[in-house]
Design an enzyme around this catalytic site. Structure first.
Site, PDB file in Angstrom:
ATOM      1  N   ASP A  11       0.803  -1.226   0.000  1.00 17.52           N
ATOM      2  CA  ASP A  11       0.000   0.000   0.000  1.00 17.52           C
ATOM      3  C   ASP A  11       0.836   1.278   0.000  1.00 17.52           C
ATOM      4  OD1 ASP A  11      -2.151  -1.742   0.152  1.00 17.52           O
ATOM      5  OD2 ASP A  11      -2.230  -1.645   2.337  1.00 17.52           O
ATOM      6  N   LYS A  14       1.710   2.107  -5.108  1.00 13.54           N
ATOM      7  CA  LYS A  14       2.234   1.536  -6.366  1.00 13.54           C
ATOM      8  C   LYS A  14       1.305   1.821  -7.555  1.00 13.54           C
ATOM      9  CE  LYS A  14       2.270  -2.477  -4.288  1.00 13.54           C
ATOM     10  NZ  LYS A  14       2.015  -2.102  -2.903  1.00 13.54           N
ATOM     11  N   LYS A  16      -0.932   4.156  -8.091  1.00 10.95           N
ATOM     12  CA  LYS A  16      -0.907   5.546  -8.529  1.00 10.95           C
ATOM     13  C   LYS A  16       0.338   5.839  -9.362  1.00 10.95           C
ATOM     14  CE  LYS A  16       0.363  10.052  -7.575  1.00 10.95           C
ATOM     15  NZ  LYS A  16       0.244  11.318  -6.891  1.00 10.95           N
ATOM     16  N   ALA A  37      -3.962  -7.882  -3.642  1.00  8.59           N
ATOM     17  CA  ALA A  37      -3.536  -6.509  -3.937  1.00  8.59           C
ATOM     18  C   ALA A  37      -4.755  -5.602  -4.145  1.00  8.59           C
ATOM     19  CB  ALA A  37      -2.680  -6.505  -5.201  1.00  8.59           C
ATOM     20  N   GLY A  38      -4.590  -4.349  -3.764  1.00 11.32           N
ATOM     21  CA  GLY A  38      -5.592  -3.327  -4.064  1.00 11.32           C
ATOM     22  C   GLY A  38      -4.817  -2.083  -4.438  1.00 11.32           C
ATOM     23  N   HIS A  39      -4.797  -1.754  -5.717  1.00  7.93           N
ATOM     24  CA  HIS A  39      -4.004  -0.624  -6.207  1.00  7.93           C
ATOM     25  C   HIS A  39      -4.946   0.499  -6.623  1.00  7.93           C
ATOM     26  CE1 HIS A  39      -0.335  -3.413  -7.145  1.00  7.93           C
ATOM     27  NE2 HIS A  39      -0.726  -3.463  -5.898  1.00  7.93           N
ATOM     28  N   ARG A 141       2.709 -28.901  -6.734  1.00 11.44           N
ATOM     29  CA  ARG A 141       2.540 -29.475  -8.070  1.00 11.44           C
ATOM     30  C   ARG A 141       1.153 -30.084  -8.296  1.00 11.44           C
ATOM     31  NH1 ARG A 141       8.042 -32.437  -7.115  1.00 11.44           N
ATOM     32  NH2 ARG A 141       6.994 -32.509  -5.105  1.00 11.44           N
ATOM     33  N   GLN A 221       1.941  -6.118  -3.063  1.00  7.38           N
ATOM     34  CA  GLN A 221       2.391  -6.220  -1.671  1.00  7.38           C
ATOM     35  C   GLN A 221       3.681  -5.397  -1.500  1.00  7.38           C
ATOM     36  OE1 GLN A 221       1.395  -9.602  -3.214  1.00  7.38           O
ATOM     37  NE2 GLN A 221      -0.502  -8.599  -2.716  1.00  7.38           N
ATOM     38  N   GLY A 299     -10.848  -3.079   3.329  1.00 12.75           N
ATOM     39  CA  GLY A 299     -11.428  -1.976   4.103  1.00 12.75           C
ATOM     40  C   GLY A 299     -10.947  -1.953   5.556  1.00 12.75           C
ATOM     41  N   ASP A 330       2.506  14.522   2.137  1.00  8.28           N
ATOM     42  CA  ASP A 330       1.454  15.509   2.425  1.00  8.28           C
ATOM     43  C   ASP A 330       0.703  15.163   3.710  1.00  8.28           C
ATOM     44  OD1 ASP A 330       0.684  13.352   0.491  1.00  8.28           O
ATOM     45  OD2 ASP A 330      -1.333  14.057   0.978  1.00  8.28           O
ATOM     46  N   SER A 409       5.427  12.047  -4.424  1.00 10.12           N
ATOM     47  CA  SER A 409       3.972  12.105  -4.608  1.00 10.12           C
ATOM     48  C   SER A 409       3.369  12.856  -3.429  1.00 10.12           C
ATOM     49  CB  SER A 409       3.430  10.677  -4.694  1.00 10.12           C
ATOM     50  OG  SER A 409       2.027  10.681  -4.597  1.00 10.12           O
ATOM     51  N   GLY A 411      -0.153  13.598  -3.057  1.00 12.12           N
ATOM     52  CA  GLY A 411      -1.611  13.481  -3.029  1.00 12.12           C
ATOM     53  C   GLY A 411      -2.010  12.293  -3.876  1.00 12.12           C
TER      54      GLY A 411
HETATM   55  P1  GDP Z   1      -0.839   0.296  -3.502  1.00 15.95           P
HETATM   56  O1  GDP Z   1      -1.405  -0.999  -3.024  1.00 15.95           O
HETATM   57  O2  GDP Z   1       0.646   0.388  -3.276  1.00 15.95           O
HETATM   58  O3  GDP Z   1      -1.195   0.612  -4.929  1.00 15.95           O
HETATM   59  O4  GDP Z   1      -1.479   1.424  -2.592  1.00 15.95           O
HETATM   60  P2  GDP Z   1      -3.033   1.558  -2.157  1.00 15.95           P
HETATM   61  O5  GDP Z   1      -3.803   2.039  -3.313  1.00 15.95           O
HETATM   62  O6  GDP Z   1      -3.499   0.312  -1.475  1.00 15.95           O
HETATM   63  O7  GDP Z   1      -2.918   2.626  -1.000  1.00 15.95           O
HETATM   64  C1  GDP Z   1      -2.378   3.885  -1.224  1.00 15.95           C
HETATM   65  C2  GDP Z   1      -3.439   4.923  -0.853  1.00 15.95           C
HETATM   66  O8  GDP Z   1      -2.835   6.192  -0.769  1.00 15.95           O
HETATM   67  C3  GDP Z   1      -4.529   5.062  -1.897  1.00 15.95           C
HETATM   68  O9  GDP Z   1      -5.702   5.460  -1.260  1.00 15.95           O
HETATM   69  C4  GDP Z   1      -3.991   6.171  -2.792  1.00 15.95           C
HETATM   70  O10 GDP Z   1      -5.037   6.864  -3.476  1.00 15.95           O
HETATM   71  C5  GDP Z   1      -3.340   7.057  -1.781  1.00 15.95           C
HETATM   72  N1  GDP Z   1      -2.157   7.807  -2.241  1.00 15.95           N
HETATM   73  C6  GDP Z   1      -1.186   7.448  -3.123  1.00 15.95           C
HETATM   74  N2  GDP Z   1      -0.200   8.387  -3.156  1.00 15.95           N
HETATM   75  C7  GDP Z   1      -0.563   9.346  -2.272  1.00 15.95           C
HETATM   76  C8  GDP Z   1       0.048  10.555  -1.838  1.00 15.95           C
HETATM   77  O11 GDP Z   1       1.155  10.935  -2.232  1.00 15.95           O
HETATM   78  N3  GDP Z   1      -0.633  11.285  -0.893  1.00 15.95           N
HETATM   79  C9  GDP Z   1      -1.844  10.884  -0.391  1.00 15.95           C
HETATM   80  N4  GDP Z   1      -2.427  11.646   0.510  1.00 15.95           N
HETATM   81  N5  GDP Z   1      -2.435   9.757  -0.783  1.00 15.95           N
HETATM   82  C10 GDP Z   1      -1.795   8.983  -1.715  1.00 15.95           C
HETATM   83  P1  IMO Z   2      -0.956  -4.240  -2.180  1.00 16.54           P
HETATM   84  O1  IMO Z   2      -0.497  -4.796  -3.514  1.00 16.54           O
HETATM   85  C1  IMO Z   2      -1.024  -4.635   2.148  1.00 16.54           C
HETATM   86  C2  IMO Z   2      -1.112  -8.690   3.781  1.00 16.54           C
HETATM   87  C3  IMO Z   2      -2.372  -9.171   4.473  1.00 16.54           C
HETATM   88  C4  IMO Z   2      -1.791 -10.163   5.455  1.00 16.54           C
HETATM   89  C5  IMO Z   2      -0.640 -10.783   4.679  1.00 16.54           C
HETATM   90  C6  IMO Z   2      -0.999 -12.105   3.991  1.00 16.54           C
HETATM   91  O2  IMO Z   2      -2.254  -3.540  -2.239  1.00 16.54           O
HETATM   92  O3  IMO Z   2       0.134  -3.448  -1.545  1.00 16.54           O
HETATM   93  P2  IMO Z   2      -2.522 -12.833   1.962  1.00 16.54           P
HETATM   94  O4  IMO Z   2      -3.912 -12.430   1.570  1.00 16.54           O
HETATM   95  O5  IMO Z   2      -1.494 -12.533   0.954  1.00 16.54           O
HETATM   96  O6  IMO Z   2      -2.464 -14.254   2.444  1.00 16.54           O
HETATM   97  O7  IMO Z   2      -2.200 -11.948   3.262  1.00 16.54           O
HETATM   98  O8  IMO Z   2      -0.277  -9.827   3.696  1.00 16.54           O
HETATM   99  N1  IMO Z   2      -1.320  -8.194   2.406  1.00 16.54           N
HETATM  100  C7  IMO Z   2      -1.248  -6.906   2.060  1.00 16.54           C
HETATM  101  N2  IMO Z   2      -1.076  -5.799   2.825  1.00 16.54           N
HETATM  102  N3  IMO Z   2      -1.129  -4.524   0.809  1.00 16.54           N
HETATM  103  C8  IMO Z   2      -1.281  -5.622   0.039  1.00 16.54           C
HETATM  104  O9  IMO Z   2      -1.245  -5.565  -1.313  1.00 16.54           O
HETATM  105  C9  IMO Z   2      -1.388  -6.881   0.653  1.00 16.54           C
HETATM  106  N4  IMO Z   2      -1.563  -8.139   0.209  1.00 16.54           N
HETATM  107  C10 IMO Z   2      -1.512  -8.938   1.287  1.00 16.54           C
HETATM  108  O10 IMO Z   2      -3.048  -8.121   5.109  1.00 16.54           O
HETATM  109  O11 IMO Z   2      -1.228  -9.482   6.549  1.00 16.54           O
HETATM  110 MG    MG Z   3      -2.946  -1.694  -1.754  1.00 12.80          MG
END
Ligand code: GDP
Ligand code: IMO
Ligand code: MG
Length: 426
Positions: A11, A14, A16, A37-39, A141, A221, A299, A330, A409, A411
């Site tokens: 998180d 990545k 963005k 993952a949640g990007h 396997r 991750q 969430g 920020d 970054s 925002g």
């Molecule tokens: P990822 O998994 O690495 O792609 O990151 P996530 O999307 O899970 O979490 C990053 C969160 O921070 C998201 O809500 C983005 O919209 C937000 N975000 C990314 N870059 C910035 C930044 O520079 N400033 C702020 N305030 N939010 C950011």
């Molecule tokens: P992105 O790509 C943050 C964490 C889970 C848990 C551990 C194992 O958005 O950065 P899993 O579901 O892989 O068996 O969970 O890893 N985890 C993450 N934490 N960002 C992620 O992906 C994650 N993917 C898994 O919360 O602690």
């Molecule tokens: Mg994420």
């Protein structure tokens, strides 16, 4: 090929930044992980969260590859593709899926839930997307792959694997479950996927390389969740580090160029496991609220804490980072003081910068404190206009990490980013 990956516990932002860098590349490819993952991307004020589709999809003409190292849930992918309906018209032409990518079955998700339940208070805090059990079947396997879908005995293979899982659910875990509805949805999604192009990613990317195409590998991750070097067992089940990009795409290490290591100006972690700099207090809550630190996939509130330099140095080294990218500076604008952990005091009183075998074994951070910038930086476009305290923070980190910062970054929007030095795609 260049790689962009997270240096912390995921998180880092990545999605963005991949969206921002995508115009410099021809292909954006995911190499590991899956729908855990949640990007998040914010485009014209609209938020999109991608779980499996590479974050280059909003750029016309860019190919997006789900690589062989990814574990793919067809149901999630279908929903994600359908959500883009009317927003991105040519997903079908630009999304490619590796034949060797493993499929997440509904029974893998049940096994994930059963395993977590059985662990009780030692649970990993998995996203419950079936990641661990699918990678277990891969290394054991037994797995089912994208390339199996068009074969005549796909259904038979599917049923054999489901049967094995049911035996485990019943006899190993005594787990009660319902699978029929999820199975129907899964088989429907398998049919849906047949309209997409399945490729041998190793050949596809080699040809791309021979033709001078530029590839950006998008990590999921983060380094501290790597199966090998993360805070085991509180990790995910794949190699999240640079080396994982070679294995997860079929690319030779010789073809790697730049490695973009992305980190937040502080730390977050979602799920269980050690977090030496955690702020389990009001300050942590302030950062969580200000940074909107709630999981993009589940969430769940993210745990928050100060930047941890020993861990960041470890991640920079393991990945061979050539370019740093810092996000969310920020968020720290609300603070008058910023702290950084520079070393650990071990239970025997000694001080070390080395990441110990067991991070959970009572490491006590040694702190450095610096003044905050206390200015709204979200609209700054010119690096010269950054507040002096933020410039100092960046210089301090560049010196400690011995790698230059290429992007800052400030925002969530794709426009809120400053190029700190010239970017040349490799
Ligand atoms: P990822 O998994 O690495 O792609 O990151 P996530 O999307 O899970 O979490 C990053 C969160 O921070 C998201 O809500 C983005 O919209 C937000 N975000 C990314 N870059 C910035 C930044 O520079 N400033 C702020 N305030 N939010 C950011
Ligand atoms: P992105 O790509 C943050 C964490 C889970 C848990 C551990 C194992 O958005 O950065 P899993 O579901 O892989 O068996 O969970 O890893 N985890 C993450 N934490 N960002 C992620 O992906 C994650 N993917 C898994 O919360 O602690
Ligand atoms: Mg994420």
């Amino acid at each position: 090929m260049d790689v962009l990956l997270g240096l912390q516990w995921g998180d880092e932002g990545k999605g963005k930044v991949v969206d921002v860098l995508a115009p410099n590349y021809d292909i954006v490819a995911r190499f590991q992980g899956g729908p855990n993952a949640g990007h998040t991307l914010v485009i014209d004020g609209k938020k999109f969260v991608l779980h499996l589709i590479p974050s280059g999809i909003f750029h016309p003409g860019k190919a997006c590859l789900i690589g062989n190292g990814v574990v793919l849930d067809p149901v999630t992918l279908r929903k994600e593709i359908e959500k883009l309906d009317g927003i991105v018209d040519d997903v079908k032409d630009r999304l490619l899926i590796a034949n060797r990518a493993h499929l997440i079955l509904p029974s893998h998700k049940l096994l994930d839930a059963a395993s977590e339940q059985a662990k009780g208070d030692k649970k990993i805090g998995s996203t419950l997307r079936g990641i661990g059990p699918t990678y277990m079947d891969k290394t054991g396997r037994n797995g089912l792959r994208i390339g199996d879908i068009p074969t005549p005995d796909f259904l038979e293979k599917y049923q054999a694997l489901r049967h094995k899982h049911e035996t485990m659910l019943e006899h190993l875990y005594g787990y009660e479950y319902e699978i029929e509805a999820a199975e129907a949805e899964f088989l429907d999604a398998i049919e849906f996927l047949k309209q997409f192009t399945f490729v041998n990613s190793e050949h596809y990317l080699y040809d791309a390389y021979r033709n001078g195409k530029k590839v950006l590998a998008e990590g999921a991750q983060g380094t501290l969740l790597d199966i090998e070097f993360g805070s085991y067992p509180f990790v995910t089940s794949s190699n999240t580090i640079t080396a994982g990009a070679c294995v997860g795409l079929g690319i030779s290490p010789h073809h790697l160029n730049r490695v973009f290591g992305i980190f937040k100006a502080y730390c977050t972690r979602v799920g269980s496991g050690p977090f030496p700099t955690e702020l389990d207090n009001e300050m942590g809550e302030k950062i969580r609220q200000e940074g909107g630190e709630f999981g993009a996939t589940t969430g769940r509130p993210r745990r928050t804490g100060w930047l941890d330099l020993p861990l960041l140095k470890y991640a920079v080294r393991l990945n061979g980072v050539t370019d740093l990218i810092m996000t969310k500076a920020d968020v720290l604008s609300v603070l008058d003081e910023i702290r950084v952990c520079t070393a650990y005091r071990l239970p025997d009183g000694s001080i070390t910068e080395e990441v110990p075998f067991d991070l959970a074994a009572g490491v006590d951070p040694v702190w450095e404190s610096m003044p905050g910038w206390q200015t709204d930086v979200t609209a700054i476009k010119d690096k010269e206009k950054l507040p002096a305290e933020l410039k100092d923070y960046i210089q301090y980190l560049e010196k400690e990490l011995e790698v230059p910062l290429t992007y800052l970054s400030l925002g969530p929007d794709r426009e809120q980013i400053i190029e700190m030095r010239e970017m040349i795609a490799g």
